[in-house]
Scaffold this active site. Structure first.
Site, mmCIF file in Angstrom:
data_model
loop_
_atom_site.group_PDB
_atom_site.id
_atom_site.type_symbol
_atom_site.label_atom_id
_atom_site.label_comp_id
_atom_site.label_asym_id
_atom_site.label_seq_id
_atom_site.Cartn_x
_atom_site.Cartn_y
_atom_site.Cartn_z
ATOM 1 C CE LYS A 222 -2.147 -1.133 3.836
ATOM 2 N NZ LYS A 222 -1.466 -2.416 3.935
ATOM 3 C CD GLU B 57 -0.051 3.014 8.431
ATOM 4 O OE1 GLU B 57 -1.246 2.197 8.939
ATOM 5 O OE2 GLU B 57 1.155 2.414 8.198
HETATM 6 P P1 ATP Z 1 1.589 -2.172 5.888
HETATM 7 O O1 ATP Z 1 0.241 -2.433 5.962
HETATM 8 O O2 ATP Z 1 2.526 -2.705 6.790
HETATM 9 O O3 ATP Z 1 1.887 -0.575 6.029
HETATM 10 P P2 ATP Z 1 2.074 -1.899 3.004
HETATM 11 O O4 ATP Z 1 0.914 -2.623 2.415
HETATM 12 O O5 ATP Z 1 2.084 -0.502 3.036
HETATM 13 O O6 ATP Z 1 2.238 -2.613 4.510
HETATM 14 P P3 ATP Z 1 4.567 -1.785 1.794
HETATM 15 O O7 ATP Z 1 5.299 -1.388 3.093
HETATM 16 O O8 ATP Z 1 4.335 -0.705 0.759
HETATM 17 O O9 ATP Z 1 3.354 -2.614 2.156
HETATM 18 O O10 ATP Z 1 5.329 -3.068 1.000
HETATM 19 C C1 ATP Z 1 5.846 -4.222 1.976
HETATM 20 C C2 ATP Z 1 7.057 -4.560 1.242
HETATM 21 O O11 ATP Z 1 6.658 -5.370 0.042
HETATM 22 C C3 ATP Z 1 8.058 -3.561 1.167
HETATM 23 O O12 ATP Z 1 9.269 -3.971 1.466
HETATM 24 C C4 ATP Z 1 7.950 -3.227 -0.393
HETATM 25 O O13 ATP Z 1 8.938 -2.661 -1.004
HETATM 26 C C5 ATP Z 1 7.651 -4.805 -1.081
HETATM 27 N N1 ATP Z 1 6.571 -4.747 -2.158
HETATM 28 C C6 ATP Z 1 5.612 -4.065 -2.443
HETATM 29 N N2 ATP Z 1 5.162 -4.486 -3.527
HETATM 30 C C7 ATP Z 1 6.012 -5.115 -4.275
HETATM 31 C C8 ATP Z 1 6.194 -5.563 -5.562
HETATM 32 N N3 ATP Z 1 5.100 -5.467 -6.459
HETATM 33 N N4 ATP Z 1 7.223 -6.367 -5.859
HETATM 34 C C9 ATP Z 1 8.452 -6.327 -4.947
HETATM 35 N N5 ATP Z 1 8.183 -5.774 -3.760
HETATM 36 C C10 ATP Z 1 7.368 -5.273 -3.198
HETATM 37 MG MG MG Z 2 2.182 0.950 4.778
#
Ligand code: ATP
Ligand code: MG
Length: 705
Positions: free
Chosen positions: A32, A209
């Site tokens: 996200k 968030e």
């Molecule tokens: P949270 O709910 O904990 O905030 P989030 O949904 O915001 O998590 P991110 O922090 O954006 O998730 O991503 C989690 C991890 O996955 C990060 O290290 C990000 O770089 C990696 N990531 C996300 N999408 C991809 C993708 N398409 N290919 C490779 N790595 C990815």
């Molecule tokens: Mg996040």
């Protein structure tokens, strides 16, 4: 390039969305935050001006990270900020419409408490039964719910305190943290020209968030996008953990209602954690009844089981954690800054710190009593605040007797009272008192006191005069010298070296900060420090990160420990008996677990020093809610889930109430291994009989409480 090739099709759909409201509703680690960053890069690529884009994150650290990512991707400056910093920015520009001056000070929790204490004193209310704390909570809640003092509650004492406190803030020309949102919304509600200004300011608003927005933040978001409707929010309802600060996860579930025509995208691939960690966390959160069901998968392999460690006391718990850190970084080539220790309450950090110190492992505490809240730092910052304000009462009270100037508490009280009665800012009133000895018969100053007051005033004047020609760090050095601050610190020789070091660090930070800014101002420096103080940790060498579970939001680490997995600690005492709070605790556990990329350990102790005495602890229910197949036991003692014989529904922990067909109700006292397998010592008949029972024969059942 926005690295589109590194996005999956759902992520890509979100990134390429341009106009109209969109919500990305997805679980932990699904990208996200990454989608927000990529979408900003994408918007810039299609020709949108960086200055038309606003990104709102949950912490200043996250904001900094987002800014730097955009800078490195697109070489562009976008405004990435928390809701609070955004409020401060808007209010600096426009607060005069609400009758404040725009050089207002921002009071942190400590300042806020002092001011409120003063209000209770003035209203002759004693702080019995924790009135101060209660008022603080209630005022904060009212502001977060966007209710001003003019809205009457059912509690006349609260109404009186709230109104008085709000007036005092205005007299000091100061805002507390909640005001940064509350007054911004008030401004936009009451003032049409401000509304027009800010709904035109940013064409694209992105919010990370979103599940933790409170009512004020939600209203603010609505105002900002009222005209163009380009709101892009991402969040995970299962990670809503700030209801105690007024967050309402209903905001995210109502998004489509609040922003008609909204498109919703879901993401279901987790890129962070191994399947072991992810599935365990998913299973845990299914125990919550109010939730939006999501599925998450990961292709990062099965991974190691989650380690469980039950120890006799906190010291052992911390020793285990340190031992595991050393072992894991050695075996898997992980750096210290890929390691985190989370806990439910700040008080738990001490034992971990001791254990890390004894093994010389560098660590940093994120949140807690931060650098900027230390006494010596606050003293100096208060002096600096006096350089820009005549009315900042709290900074005045903090600095007036540093060094001692012989102005006692009673005299000060009189001065404060008279300045308020006469509606003269506190510093100006002191100037008047010195210039015109007969001005105010109510305040009688002796010769020594007058001298003291004069020296204070001339010190402030001198520094104010020097300010324009000095760099920020020089101004700080000058303030320290001119106020003989180091002499003052010598009164407490034991802590002197520590405090001096901190002061040096402040000077260093100021120099660095100034270097990085195009037009640095003292006011901006003070603002950033106050707003940042809550979450920042210092980091020069790669360090293990220690923080409360609440502060772990959005972050990720290869190796994660969650300490204190015990009933009444986590879930927290205050949540027991309230199903909603209990579900929030479970979400907090979900947040903590999903920070881990590869290795996760959950630890607990049987004894803990808490609330002023040693207490017998029972393992957290959350440990039992994770199916045993995801866990491995690293404890030398007691807790055993993994090898519970098949057919045995679950293993029991110390303190569990169980039922035996023949012996009736009992309480598990111990569990250990014998040649028959898992064995329990259970106390029956209200403590008069203890029996040793082999789990696979005894067929104990859970006794529902
Ligand atoms: P949270 O709910 O904990 O905030 P989030 O949904 O915001 O998590 P991110 O922090 O954006 O998730 O991503 C989690 C991890 O996955 C990060 O290290 C990000 O770089 C990696 N990531 C996300 N999408 C991809 C993708 N398409 N290919 C490779 N790595 C990815
Ligand atoms: Mg996040």
């Amino acid at each position: 390039m926005a690295n589109i090739e590194e996005l999956n099709p759902q992520q890509m759909a979100a990134v390429n969305h341009v106009e109209g409201p969109m919500l990305v509703l997805a679980g932990a680690g699904s990208g996200k935050t990454r989608v927000v960053t990529h979408r900003i890069a994408r918007l810039i690529e299609i020709g949108i001006l960086p200055s038309d884009i606003l990104a709102v994150t949950f912490t200043n650290k996250a904001a900094e990270e987002m800014r730097s990512r955009i800078r490195s991707k697109k070489n562009a400056q976008v405004l990435a900020s928390t809701f609070h910093s955004l409020g401060a920015r808007i209010l600096r520009e426009s607060i005069s419409l609400l009758g404040f001056r725009n050089d207002f000070a921002i009071y942190d929790e400590d300042d806020r408490e002092k001011l409120l204490k003063g209000c209770l004193d003035q209203l002759r209310l004693s702080n019995e039964k924790g009135l101060l704390k209660q008022m603080q909570i209630d005022i904060s809640k009212a502001k977060n719910d966007n209710e001003g003092p003019e809205i009457k509650s059912s509690d006349p004492v609260f109404d009186q305190v709230y109104a008085h406190y709000q007036n005092k803030l205005k007299e000091c020309n100061a805002l507390d943290f909640d005001d940064l949102l509350f007054l911004t919304v008030k401004l936009l509600q009451e003032n049409e020209s401000a509304r027009k200004e800010y709904e035109n300011r940013w064409l694209f608003v992105l919010i990370d968030e979103y599940q933790d927005t409170n009512h004020s933040q939600h209203l603010l978001a609505k105002f900002l996008v009222a005209k163009h409707n380009n709101i892009f929010a991402v969040g995970d309802p299962d990670q809503s953990i700030y209801s105690w600060r007024g967050a309402r996860f209903q905001n995210i579930l109502n998004f489509e209602r609040d922003f008609p025509g909204a498109k919703v995208v879901t993401l279901d691939q987790n890129y962070r954690s191994t399947n072991m960690i992810l599935q365990a966390a998913n299973q845990l959160i299914t125990k919550n009844t109010t939730r939006y069901e999501k599925k998450l998968w990961s292709n990062l392999g099965e991974g190691s089981k989650i380690g469980i460690f039950m120890s006799q006391n906190e010291r052992r718990e911390a020793e285990f954690v340190v031992h595991k850190i050393l072992e894991t970084i050695r075996d898997h080539h992980i750096a210290y800054d890929e390691v985190a220790i989370f806990y439910r309450t700040n008080a738990q950090s001490r034992t971990f710190e001791d254990a890390l110190l004894s093994r010389r492992i560098p660590y940093v505490i994120v949140g807690g009593l931060s650098f900027y809240q230390r006494r010596e730092i606050k003293d100096i910052l208060s002096y600096l605040r006096m350089l820009i304000s005549n009315s900042d009462l709290i900074s005045f009270l903090r600095t007036i007797n540093i060094p001692r100037r012989g102005i006692g508490a009673t005299t000060l009280e009189k001065i404060v009272e008279q300045s308020a009665l006469r509606h003269i800012p506190i510093f100006s009133f002191c100037e008047d008192l010195c210039d015109q000895p007969n001005l105010c018969p109510e305040v009688k100053l002796g010769a020594k006191q007058r001298e003291g007051l004069k020296s204070y005033i001339s010190l402030i004047h001198r520094l104010r005069n020097q300010r324009p020609s000095l760099k920020l760090f020089e101004l700080i050095t000058e303030t320290i010298e001119a106020s003989h601050y180091l002499n003052h610190l010598q009164e407490d020789p034991e802590s002197l070296d520590d405090r001096k070091e901190n002061i040096d660090e402040l000077i260093g930070k100021a120099a660095e900060w100034e270097e990085e800014r195009e037009m640095p101002t003292l006011q901006q420096f003070l603002e950033e420090l106050t707003l940042r103080a809550n979450t920042e940790g210092q980091k020069n060498v790669p360090s293990v990160h220690l923080m409360t579970l609440h502060n772990s939001k959005g972050l990720e680490f290869s190796l994660v420990f969650i300490g204190g997995m015990e009933e009444e600690l986590f879930p927290h005492m205050n949540s027991l008996g309230n199903p909603e709070s209990l579900e929030e605790e479970r979400r907090l556990c979900y947040v903590g677990m999903t920070r881990a990329k590869r290795f996760l350990y959950l630890t607990a102790t049987s004894y803990r020093y808490m609330w002023g005495g040693p207490r017998l602890m029972r393992p957290s229910r959350f440990l039992r809610e994770v199916p045993a197949k995801y866990l491995k036991n690293d404890s030398p003692i007691v807790y055993e889930q993994e090898s519970a014989p098949s057919g045995d529904p679950e293993a029991f922990a110390i303190g569990d109430r169980v039922h035996h067909k023949e012996f009736g109700q009992g309480i598990v006292q111990k569990s250990f291994h014998t040649s028959f397998g898992l064995t329990y010592e259970v106390q029956f008949d209200e403590g008069t009989t203890t029996r040793t029972l082999v789990a696979k024969y005894a067929k104990l059942r859970v006794e529902l409480e």
